[in-house]
Design a protein around this motif. Structure first.
Motif, PDB file in Angstrom:
ATOM      1  N   CYS A  44      -6.178   2.745  -0.908  1.00 62.41           N
ATOM      2  CA  CYS A  44      -5.521   2.226   0.305  1.00 62.41           C
ATOM      3  C   CYS A  44      -6.099   2.874   1.556  1.00 62.41           C
ATOM      4  O   CYS A  44      -6.257   2.215   2.589  1.00 62.41           O
ATOM      5  CB  CYS A  44      -4.012   2.476   0.245  1.00 62.41           C
ATOM      6  N   LYS A  45      -6.420   4.159   1.462  1.00 59.73           N
ATOM      7  CA  LYS A  45      -6.956   4.874   2.624  1.00 59.73           C
ATOM      8  C   LYS A  45      -8.288   4.280   3.071  1.00 59.73           C
ATOM      9  O   LYS A  45      -8.593   4.245   4.253  1.00 59.73           O
ATOM     10  CB  LYS A  45      -7.108   6.357   2.296  1.00 59.73           C
TER      11      LYS A  45
ATOM     12  N   MET B 145      -1.060   6.697   9.462  1.00 59.16           N
ATOM     13  CA  MET B 145      -2.127   5.957   8.787  1.00 59.16           C
ATOM     14  C   MET B 145      -2.283   4.554   9.364  1.00 59.16           C
ATOM     15  O   MET B 145      -3.402   4.073   9.551  1.00 59.16           O
ATOM     16  CB  MET B 145      -1.876   5.903   7.282  1.00 59.16           C
TER      17      MET B 145
ATOM     18  N   VAL C 241       0.773   5.795   1.194  1.00 59.87           N
ATOM     19  CA  VAL C 241       0.015   6.927   1.739  1.00 59.87           C
ATOM     20  C   VAL C 241      -0.592   7.786   0.634  1.00 59.87           C
ATOM     21  O   VAL C 241      -1.548   8.515   0.875  1.00 59.87           O
ATOM     22  CB  VAL C 241       0.862   7.798   2.701  1.00 59.87           C
ATOM     23  N   THR C 242      -0.047   7.725  -0.574  1.00 61.10           N
ATOM     24  CA  THR C 242      -0.579   8.515  -1.684  1.00 61.10           C
ATOM     25  C   THR C 242      -1.627   7.748  -2.490  1.00 61.10           C
ATOM     26  O   THR C 242      -2.104   8.238  -3.499  1.00 61.10           O
ATOM     27  CB  THR C 242       0.564   8.966  -2.621  1.00 61.10           C
TER      28      THR C 242
ATOM     29  N   TRP D  37       0.841  -1.183   0.000  1.00 63.93           N
ATOM     30  CA  TRP D  37       0.000   0.000   0.000  1.00 63.93           C
ATOM     31  C   TRP D  37       0.887   1.247   0.000  1.00 63.93           C
ATOM     32  O   TRP D  37       2.109   1.149   0.029  1.00 63.93           O
ATOM     33  CB  TRP D  37      -0.915  -0.022   1.223  1.00 63.93           C
TER      34      TRP D  37
ATOM     35  N   THR E 130       3.149   7.452   7.139  1.00 59.90           N
ATOM     36  CA  THR E 130       2.925   6.006   7.121  1.00 59.90           C
ATOM     37  C   THR E 130       2.538   5.519   8.509  1.00 59.90           C
ATOM     38  O   THR E 130       1.556   4.789   8.682  1.00 59.90           O
ATOM     39  CB  THR E 130       4.191   5.270   6.631  1.00 59.90           C
TER      40      THR E 130
ATOM     41  N   ALA F 186      -5.633   3.207  11.412  1.00 57.95           N
ATOM     42  CA  ALA F 186      -6.358   2.061  10.857  1.00 57.95           C
ATOM     43  C   ALA F 186      -6.353   0.846  11.788  1.00 57.95           C
ATOM     44  O   ALA F 186      -6.946  -0.180  11.458  1.00 57.95           O
ATOM     45  CB  ALA F 186      -5.755   1.681   9.512  1.00 57.95           C
TER      46      ALA F 186
ATOM     47  N   GLY G 220      -5.270   6.409  -2.975  1.00 61.32           N
ATOM     48  CA  GLY G 220      -6.642   6.660  -2.529  1.00 61.32           C
ATOM     49  C   GLY G 220      -7.358   5.408  -2.049  1.00 61.32           C
ATOM     50  O   GLY G 220      -7.908   5.389  -0.937  1.00 61.32           O
TER      51      GLY G 220
ATOM     52  N   SER H 155       4.619  -0.614   2.998  1.00 60.47           N
ATOM     53  CA  SER H 155       4.395   0.656   2.321  1.00 60.47           C
ATOM     54  C   SER H 155       5.326   0.714   1.118  1.00 60.47           C
ATOM     55  O   SER H 155       6.540   0.753   1.262  1.00 60.47           O
ATOM     56  CB  SER H 155       4.665   1.832   3.262  1.00 60.47           C
TER      57      SER H 155
END
Length: 166
Positions: free
Chosen positions: A59-60, A96, A54-55, A52, A93, A100, A57, A82
């Motif tokens: 994945c969020k 997030m 952080v950039t 995954w 990272t 989660a 979508g 990541s």
């Protein structure tokens, strides 16, 4: 005197932490050879490996679902990697993962400037698209999910792992 001051600061920091607060996730550097190390460490156990960034979508949206999946299935090792192409995103990272519910998962972050080499070690055909999930069975069989993983599919895989171990 300096040691005493440091001890007092440490004590204040410890006392000031919220009770039950989760510690920030450790991020292991994913470098050449890490893939084989990770496979050896989880050999014989059902393992979900999720790539995954952080950039990313999707994945969020997916991360909290995977956090709940991990909570519900302690019999499955969960490894988060990541694989962002953007460097130096350690703090984002960690944030997030923690939000989660994945702070206690095994967390890695690509730490080699030559990410193509890292991807090649994992799967020579992988072009770097994320999210990407690998379900590794006890016997080493790998099922690859390109794009977002659907929780019902993961649940079905877990049931297969339980019946395969009997």
């Amino acid at each position: 005197m300096k040691r005493l001051l440091l001890a007092v600061i440490f004590l204040i920091a410890c006392l000031g932490a919220a009770p039950g607060a989760e510690t920030p996730p450790e991020l292991k550097p994913f470098v050449r050879g890490s893939w084989q190390d990770m496979l050896r460490a989880h050999a014989g156990r059902p393992t979900l490996v999720h790539f995954w960034g952080v950039t990313c979508g999707p994945c969020k949206v997916e991360l909290p679902l995977l956090g709940q999946f991990m909570k519900d299935h302690s019999e499955v090792d969960v490894v988060m990697i990541s694989a962002d192409l953007v460097p130096n995103l350690d703090s984002a990272t960690r944030a997030m993962l923690q939000k989660a519910g994945l702070a206690s998962a095994e967390n890695w972050i690509f730490s080699d400037g030559f990410v193509e080499r890292l991807r090649f070690e994992i799967d020579p055909a992988w072009q770097g698209d994320i999210p990407r999930t690998l379900l590794i069975a006890r016997d080493g069989t790998v099922t690859t999910i390109e794009g977002s993983a659907e929780i019902p599919d993961l649940e079905k895989w877990v049931v297969q792992q339980k019946t395969a171990s009997k």
